[in-house]
Scaffold this active site. Structure first.
Site, PDB file in Angstrom:
ATOM      1  N   GLU A   1      35.767  43.940  84.999  1.00  0.00           N
ATOM      2  CA  GLU A   1      34.684  42.847  84.117  1.00  0.00           C
ATOM      3  C   GLU A   1      36.316  43.006  83.689  1.00  0.00           C
ATOM      4  O   GLU A   1      36.949  43.351  82.865  1.00  0.00           O
ATOM      5  CB  GLU A   1      33.291  43.332  83.202  1.00  0.00           C
ATOM      6  CG  GLU A   1      32.836  42.125  82.727  1.00  0.00           C
ATOM      7  CD  GLU A   1      33.404  41.990  81.361  1.00  0.00           C
ATOM      8  OE1 GLU A   1      34.025  40.951  81.172  1.00  0.00           O
ATOM      9  OE2 GLU A   1      33.192  42.606  80.806  1.00  0.00           O
TER      10      GLU A   1
ATOM     11  N   CYS B   1      35.108  38.823  75.833  1.00  0.00           N
ATOM     12  CA  CYS B   1      36.270  38.594  77.419  1.00  0.00           C
ATOM     13  C   CYS B   1      35.258  37.030  77.658  1.00  0.00           C
ATOM     14  O   CYS B   1      35.870  35.460  78.866  1.00  0.00           O
ATOM     15  CB  CYS B   1      35.272  38.814  77.881  1.00  0.00           C
ATOM     16  SG  CYS B   1      36.110  40.926  78.120  1.00  0.00           S
TER      17      CYS B   1
HETATM   18  C1  UN1 Z   1      32.903  41.739  76.636  1.00  0.00           C
HETATM   19  O1  UN1 Z   1      33.705  40.311  75.796  1.00  0.00           O
HETATM   20  O2  UN1 Z   1      32.841  41.698  77.365  1.00  0.00           O
HETATM   21  O3  UN1 Z   1      28.501  37.477  76.175  1.00  0.00           O
HETATM   22  C2  UN1 Z   1      31.488  41.686  77.324  1.00  0.00           C
HETATM   23  C3  UN1 Z   1      28.622  38.107  75.375  1.00  0.00           C
HETATM   24  C4  UN1 Z   1      28.016  38.985  75.533  1.00  0.00           C
HETATM   25  C5  UN1 Z   1      29.576  40.057  76.106  1.00  0.00           C
HETATM   26  C6  UN1 Z   1      30.960  40.079  75.430  1.00  0.00           C
HETATM   27  N1  UN1 Z   1      27.000  39.552  76.180  1.00  0.00           N
HETATM   28  O4  UN1 Z   1      29.798  37.282  74.716  1.00  0.00           O
END
Ligand code: UN1
Length: 514
Positions: free
Chosen positions: A269, A303
């Site tokens: 990820e 992310c």
């Molecule tokens: C991440 O930034 O690695 O959708 C995960 C989202 C969160 C998860 C982010 N539930 O922003």
């Protein structure tokens, strides 16, 4: 409780979570850590919160062996019984939500609401995993041979390496560890060295829960350490069939190559460069709120943060005004203060990279329309103002994931162009469209629409629920974690053919001898 920093004294919080000034960062049923200690520095004010002893090579070896032994027993425990340990883990996290959320805030700099939200994600995935512990279904398949049964079973996989990032210091661990546990695996966690204390605190809670249920606590092992001493080892270790890694594309490329060279599995990820399209029929108030949370929430360090907005030229002026109003009134400051909406970036190098990217906007002939500056008046050196830039899709910077609150506003004329520009980046994590036009919405979600792992309509790019599979395509790495059928990553599929006849017919109609 009065919380606003710099007066906030974290020692009572640390005590409640079982943390001391120096903590062991290695856990395999027992605590240890013979490697050098690292300090956890809070981006909130630049102060050291506490220190954590890292793993030595001997610690690494012992942890893997202990986790292997734990797996040998745990895999034979009925899955719903395994679920009971995870159910209690969820309850223990519920009880510790406020404290853990605050510690996540102290270490990562995310605001209290988001620190608690992170713990909520852990609780939710535990609930999800408990239900799953009774639903690890395989298929039965029609056999082509008489009196034969063809079926598949899902068995525990083994040791699961979990490499997590600072921005979700505990939630992403739980997506992996809770599923891995109900699936019958033992996991070994390498948290970010920027947020080791939340990892120690959570592992302590898991240890306590395992003591209650009689589960071997080494199913939730911990190895605090750096990339070369822990991450590389996990990637290269044949005893670890799956390495799940969250972080930069550069880190993911390295992990993927090393894991692949031993034909192991990786679940990646990685970076996102998430775009949001605003079309002429959109509810602009909703769109502005979605963009604001997506771009500025977690100081742009998710992310899934919104990094690019493609807005139809007919509504660009109105949207820009709404965004500017929101950006101007954004409360920036200590994330411990309940009124704050944007806290600091994680550390000084991150600030430098962000400021360099803002300079790059100008160098590439984009225009900074708001912010992009340091806030030296705030303590610790990690606070900035978010940046709103009038950019063009052909600027090389727009191709990059800048891990901070930099948002590119890019006008478009034709919907097809907006879609093409959205997809024309290396990353493929999250995407969204704000529209009230049914055709646009459906096209966006269709096979010729967004090429991302996550595509939303009339809600933003960030803040995904745990119930869906989370992850993305292209340079994002292709992995899927959390909900839906992501659990299959943590199991090995076995196909079984059972013959209950008294003859031995062969598949494909082959007659062999006789
Ligand atoms: C991440 O930034 O690695 O959708 C995960 C989202 C969160 C998860 C982010 N539930 O922003």
């Amino acid at each position: 409780m009065k919380t606003s920093s710099p007066k906030f004294n974290p020692s009572a919080l640390l005590r409640r979570l079982g943390l001391e000034k120096i903590n062991d960062g290695v856990f395999d049923g027992e605590w240890g850590g013979r490697g050098p200690a690292i300090e956890s520095v809070s981006p909130v004010d630049g102060r050291v919160i506490a220190a954590v002893r890292t793993a030595s090579p001997e610690d690494y070896e012992r942890v893997v062996q202990r986790a292997q032994a734990a797996f040998a027993t745990w895999r034979a425990v009925p899955a719903p019984v395994r679920g009971e340990t995870v159910r209690r883990l969820g309850n223990a996290l519920r009880a510790a939500k406020a404290d853990l959320g605050r510690l996540a805030t102290l270490e990562s700099g995310k605001i209290i609401a988001e620190g608690e939200g992170e713990v909520q994600e852990m609780i939710d995935i535990c609930d999800f995993a408990v239900g799953l512990s009774r639903q690890l279904y395989g298929l039965t398949i029609a056999s082509e041979r008489p009196s034969h049964r063809l079926m598949e079973q899902w068995h525990p996989l083994g040791l699961i390496g979990i490499i997590s990032a600072f921005n979700f210091p505990v939630a992403v661990w739980s997506w992996n560890a809770a599923l891995a546990a109900v699936c019958g695996n033992a996991s070994i966690w390498k948290p970010s060295e920027k947020t080791p204390l939340t990892a120690v605190a959570v592992t302590r809670i898991a240890q306590r829960v395992c003591r209650e249920t009689g589960a071997d606590p080494a199913i939730f092992s911990l190895l605090v350490g750096d990339g070369p001493s822990v991450g590389e080892r996990l990637a290269a270790d044949r005893r670890v069939p799956l390495v799940s890694a969250t972080g930069s594309c550069a880190m993911g490329r390295r992990v993927a190559a090393v894991v692949a060279s031993r034909l192991g599995r990786s679940l990646l990820e990685l970076g996102g460069n998430n775009a949001l399209i605003v079309t002429p029929s959109a509810d602009l108030g909703m769109a502005a709120r979605g963009i604001f949370f997506g771009a500025v929430g977690t100081a742009g360090q998710r992310c899934t943060s919104t990094r690019r907005v493609f807005v139809h030229e007919s509504v660009e002026g109105t949207l820009r005004k709404k965004l500017l109003a929101a950006y101007r009134s954004l409360p920036i400051g200590s994330p411990l203060d309940p009124g704050t909406l944007m806290g600091p970036l994680i550390d000084r190098p991150s600030v430098e990279r962000y400021l360099a990217a803002v300079r790059e906007v100008r160098a590439q002939k984009g225009r900074v329309i708001f912010g992009g500056e340091e806030r030296p008046d705030l303590p610790g050196g990690c606070y900035v103002t978010p940046c709103l830039a009038a950019s063009r899709a052909d600027m090389p910077l727009v191709q990059e994931e800048v891990f901070g609150p930099l948002l590119h506003l890019i006008p478009y004329r034709n919907f097809a162009d907006a879609l093409a520009m959205q997809n024309a980046v290396p990353q493929g994590l999250s995407s969204a469209i704000f529209t009230n036009d049914y055709r646009e919405a459906e096209t966006f979600l269709s096979a010729v629409g967004s090429d991302c792992g996550i595509a939303n309509v009339n809600t933003g790019t960030s803040g995904a629920e745990i119930g869906g599979a989370f992850g993305g395509e292209k340079d994002t790495g292709g992995g899927r974690e959390s909900g839906s059928d992501s659990w299959k990553n943590y199991m090995r599929r076995q196909t079984n053919t059972l013959n209950y006849s008294s003859s031995l017919p062969l598949a494909q109609g082959i007659v062999f001898g006789e």
